[in-house]
Design a protein around this motif. Structure first.
Motif, mmCIF file in Angstrom:
data_model
loop_
_atom_site.group_PDB
_atom_site.id
_atom_site.type_symbol
_atom_site.label_atom_id
_atom_site.label_comp_id
_atom_site.label_asym_id
_atom_site.label_seq_id
_atom_site.Cartn_x
_atom_site.Cartn_y
_atom_site.Cartn_z
ATOM 1 N N UNK A 1 48.277 24.321 46.730
ATOM 2 C CA UNK A 1 48.801 25.604 47.359
ATOM 3 C C UNK A 1 49.608 26.536 46.885
ATOM 4 N N UNK A 2 49.274 26.464 45.580
ATOM 5 C CA UNK A 2 49.938 27.604 44.676
ATOM 6 C C UNK A 2 49.258 28.800 44.879
ATOM 7 N N UNK A 3 47.816 29.110 44.713
ATOM 8 C CA UNK A 3 47.262 30.788 44.295
ATOM 9 C C UNK A 3 47.210 30.816 45.980
ATOM 10 N N UNK A 4 47.012 29.317 47.605
ATOM 11 C CA UNK A 4 47.301 30.668 48.403
ATOM 12 C C UNK A 4 48.588 31.045 49.057
ATOM 13 N N UNK A 5 49.683 30.955 47.879
ATOM 14 C CA UNK A 5 51.116 31.208 48.944
ATOM 15 C C UNK A 5 51.669 33.204 48.173
ATOM 16 N N UNK A 6 50.216 33.009 46.972
ATOM 17 C CA UNK A 6 50.529 34.387 46.624
ATOM 18 C C UNK A 6 50.071 35.578 46.752
ATOM 19 N N UNK A 7 49.633 35.751 48.703
ATOM 20 C CA UNK A 7 48.668 36.983 49.311
ATOM 21 C C UNK A 7 50.863 36.587 49.981
ATOM 22 N N UNK A 8 51.173 35.553 49.785
ATOM 23 C CA UNK A 8 52.322 36.255 50.781
ATOM 24 C C UNK A 8 53.609 36.694 49.818
ATOM 25 N N UNK A 9 53.294 36.621 48.634
ATOM 26 C CA UNK A 9 54.012 37.429 47.253
ATOM 27 C C UNK A 9 53.677 38.493 48.340
ATOM 28 N N UNK A 10 52.749 39.056 47.078
ATOM 29 C CA UNK A 10 52.031 40.675 47.705
ATOM 30 C C UNK A 10 52.254 40.560 49.060
ATOM 31 N N UNK A 11 51.784 39.887 50.001
ATOM 32 C CA UNK A 11 52.140 40.981 51.323
ATOM 33 C C UNK A 11 53.605 40.479 51.477
ATOM 34 N N UNK A 12 54.392 40.037 51.874
ATOM 35 C CA UNK A 12 55.953 40.804 51.778
ATOM 36 C C UNK A 12 56.624 42.053 50.709
ATOM 37 N N UNK A 13 55.211 42.879 50.262
ATOM 38 C CA UNK A 13 56.047 43.330 48.956
ATOM 39 C C UNK A 13 55.329 44.824 48.950
ATOM 40 N N UNK A 14 56.246 45.741 48.498
ATOM 41 C CA UNK A 14 55.480 47.127 48.372
ATOM 42 C C UNK A 14 54.786 47.457 47.461
ATOM 43 N N UNK A 15 55.269 47.265 46.438
ATOM 44 C CA UNK A 15 54.213 47.004 44.836
ATOM 45 C C UNK A 15 54.070 45.775 44.460
ATOM 46 N N UNK A 16 53.653 44.705 42.923
ATOM 47 C CA UNK A 16 53.706 43.994 42.528
ATOM 48 C C UNK A 16 53.095 44.640 41.237
ATOM 49 N N UNK A 17 54.428 44.166 40.495
ATOM 50 C CA UNK A 17 55.355 44.076 38.793
ATOM 51 C C UNK A 17 54.458 43.581 38.073
ATOM 52 N N UNK A 18 53.778 43.143 37.420
ATOM 53 C CA UNK A 18 52.987 42.468 36.219
ATOM 54 C C UNK A 18 53.829 42.625 34.979
ATOM 55 N N UNK A 19 54.089 41.090 34.173
ATOM 56 C CA UNK A 19 54.757 40.840 33.010
ATOM 57 C C UNK A 19 53.686 40.252 32.800
ATOM 58 N N UNK A 20 53.241 40.181 31.541
ATOM 59 C CA UNK A 20 52.648 38.617 30.790
ATOM 60 C C UNK A 20 51.577 38.245 31.320
ATOM 61 N N UNK A 21 50.446 38.448 31.551
ATOM 62 C CA UNK A 21 49.744 38.297 32.488
ATOM 63 C C UNK A 21 48.780 37.852 31.240
ATOM 64 N N UNK A 22 47.640 36.771 31.544
ATOM 65 C CA UNK A 22 46.793 36.511 30.290
ATOM 66 C C UNK A 22 45.323 37.057 31.116
#
Length: 367
Positions: free
Chosen positions: A215-236
Motif C-alpha cells: 500500500x505504501x508505494x501506492x500512497x506516494x502518488x497522492x502525496x505528490x498529487x496534493x502538493x505543488x512541489x516535492x522536497x527530497x531530503x536524504x534519499x538513497x
C-alpha cells in the motif's frame, strides 16, 4: 427506513472486500453506477470482466442497506469523514492526476486548495543532520503559510511534520498506507493526534485496513498529487522517496532536493535528482522563489534577534507577526489563544519593545 444516498453507495463500493481499482472500474463500466452495482443480479455481475464467483459472493453478502447506513454512521461517530472523486469536498489537486484515488477517508481536514502545499519526503533511517534539516524546513514552510504533506513515516517525514506542528496555525497532512483509524508507525502517535487538529490524516483505504507493504508505494502518488512541489531530503539510490519525486515529475510538480556529501549513500538519490534538473535547496527561500511566493527575510532577521528573550506563549504570538500590521482578531485566530489572552501577550511584547500597535487593534513587528 432511511434510504441510501449516492455517497453511501460510493462508500459501500469503496469498502467491498477483494474489489480493487481494476475490478471496480470493470463493474462501473458494466453497471454504469455504484447504485447499479448494488442492485445488479448475480448473473449481471458475472458478465463484468475479471469478476470471480468469490467476488460476487462477497458483493451479495454485503448488500444490506441497513448495515451500510449503520457502518457509515459509526464511521462518522469516530471522527472519520469520507469523500470521492466528483464530490465538492474532493481535493481539486487530485482531480487531474493519473490514477486519481476513487475515494478518500480522512480525520481532521483536507488541504486547502487555495494555499500552497509542499511534500517533504526522505530517508526513514535519517541522520541527525537530516532530521534537523527536515524539522527546520518543515517549520519554515509552516511559518510562511505553506501546508506540509508527508506520510508520517519515521525519519525525514515525521521530522518535517513535527516542525510544522511547532508553528501556531501550521498545517500538515499525513497520507497513510493503512486505514486512518490506525496510527502507523505506533511511535508517532503524538503527531498522529496533533495532525487531526492542525491538518489531517488521509487514506484511500477504508478504516481497519492494516499497514500492508504494497500500500505504501501506492500512497506516494497522492502525496505528490496534493502538493505543488516535492522536497527530497536524504534519499538513497533506491529510496522510496524517489517514487514520490517521479510521480511529482509526471504530474508536473516542482521537485526540490537538499544536496549532500557525494560519498554519503543517503544522498545518492538526492544528488542524482539535482543532476537531472531538481531545484537545489539550501534554505526556505529557494522553495518559495520557485513557488512564486514572497519571502520576508527582513522580518525573519528581526525575529532572530529577540526570540531567546520571550516566554513560550509570547513566542507563539510573536511568530505570527510580520512587518505588515495584522488585526488582533486575525492574530488570535492564527494562534488559537483567544482575543483577550492574545491582547495581554501583545501588551507584554510592546513593553519588551518587540511589537508595536500600528493603528486601532493592529499589531506588527517593531523595527
Amino acid at each position: 427506513m432511511v434510504e441510501m444516498e449516492h455517497i453511501h453507495y460510493v462508500y459501500w463500493v469503496s469498502c467491498l472486500r477483494g474489489i480493487g481499482k481494476v475490478k471496480r472500474k470493470s463493474l462501473l463500466r458494466f453497471m454504469e453506477s455504484e447504485e447499479g452495482i448494488f442492485n445488479a443480479s448475480e448473473e449481471m455481475l458475472s458478465k463484468a470482466d475479471g469478476i470471480t464467483g468469490k467476488d460476487i459472493s462477497n458483493i451479495m453478502q454485503e448488500r444490506d442497506k441497513a448495515k451500510v447506513l449503520e457502518d457509515y454512521a459509526i464511521m462518522e461517530s469516530k471522527g472519520i469523514k469520507f469523500t470521492y472523486k466528483g464530490h465538492y469536498t474532493y481535493p481539486g489537486r487530485l482531480e487531474g492526476i493519473y490514477n486519481a484515488p476513487y475515494s478518500l477517508f480522512y480525520k481532521g481536514e483536507l488541504p486547502d486548495n487555495n494555499k500552497k502545499c509542499v511534500a517533504v519526503v526522505g530517508a526513514r533511517n535519517a541522520s541527525y543532520q537530516g532530521s534537523i534539516i527536515a524539522s527546520k524546513l518543515g517549520r519554515q514552510l509552516a511559518e510562511n503559510g505553506i501546508q506540509v504533506i508527508s506520510g508520517l513515516a519515521r525519519g525525514i517525514d515525521v521530522c518535517a511534520q513535527r516542525g510544522a506542528l511547532q508553528i501556531a496555525g501550521g498545517r500538515t497532512f499525513a497520507v497513510m498506507g493503512c486505514g486512518v483509524d490506525i496510527c502507523y508507525p505506533k511511535q508517532n502517535i503524538e503527531e498522529y493526534m496533533l495532525m487531526q487538529r492542525s491538518g489531517g490524516i488521509i487514506s484511500e483505504y477504508p478504516p481497519g485496513m492494516p499497514p500492508v507493504a504494497c500500500n505504501f508505494p501506492m500512497r506516494n502518488r497522492i502525496i505528490s498529487g496534493l502538493s505543488d512541489g516535492i522536497l527530497v531530503i536524504e534519499a538513497g539510490e533506491k529510496s522510496g522517496s524517489l517514487i514520490t519525486a517521479e510521480a511529482g515529475t509526471e504530474q508536473g510538480k516542482d521537485i526540490f532536493a537538499v544536496p549532500g556529501d557525494i560519498g554519503n549513500k543517503l544522498y545518492y538519490g538526492s544528488n542524482e535528482l539535482i543532476k537531472n534538473g531538481a531545484a537545489l535547496v539550501t534554505n526556505i527561500r529557494d522553495i518559495m522563489d520557485a513557488l512564486g511566493m514572497f519571502y520576508d527575510c527582513s522580518a525573519d532577521g528581526w525575529k532572530k534577534k529577540v526570540d531567546v528573550v520571550l516566554e513560550r506563549t509570547e513566542k507563539i504570538v510573536y511568530a505570527s507577526l510580520s512587518l505588515e500590521p495584522a488585526h488582533i482578531s486575525e492574530i488570535a485566530l492564527k494562534t488559537g489563544l483567544g482575543i483577550q489572552h492574545t491582547m495581554e501577550i501583545l501588551t507584554g511584547l510592546e513593553m519588551k519593545h518587540v511589537a508595536v500597535m500600528a493603528g486601532n487593534n493592529y499589531f506588527a513587528l517593531k523595527i
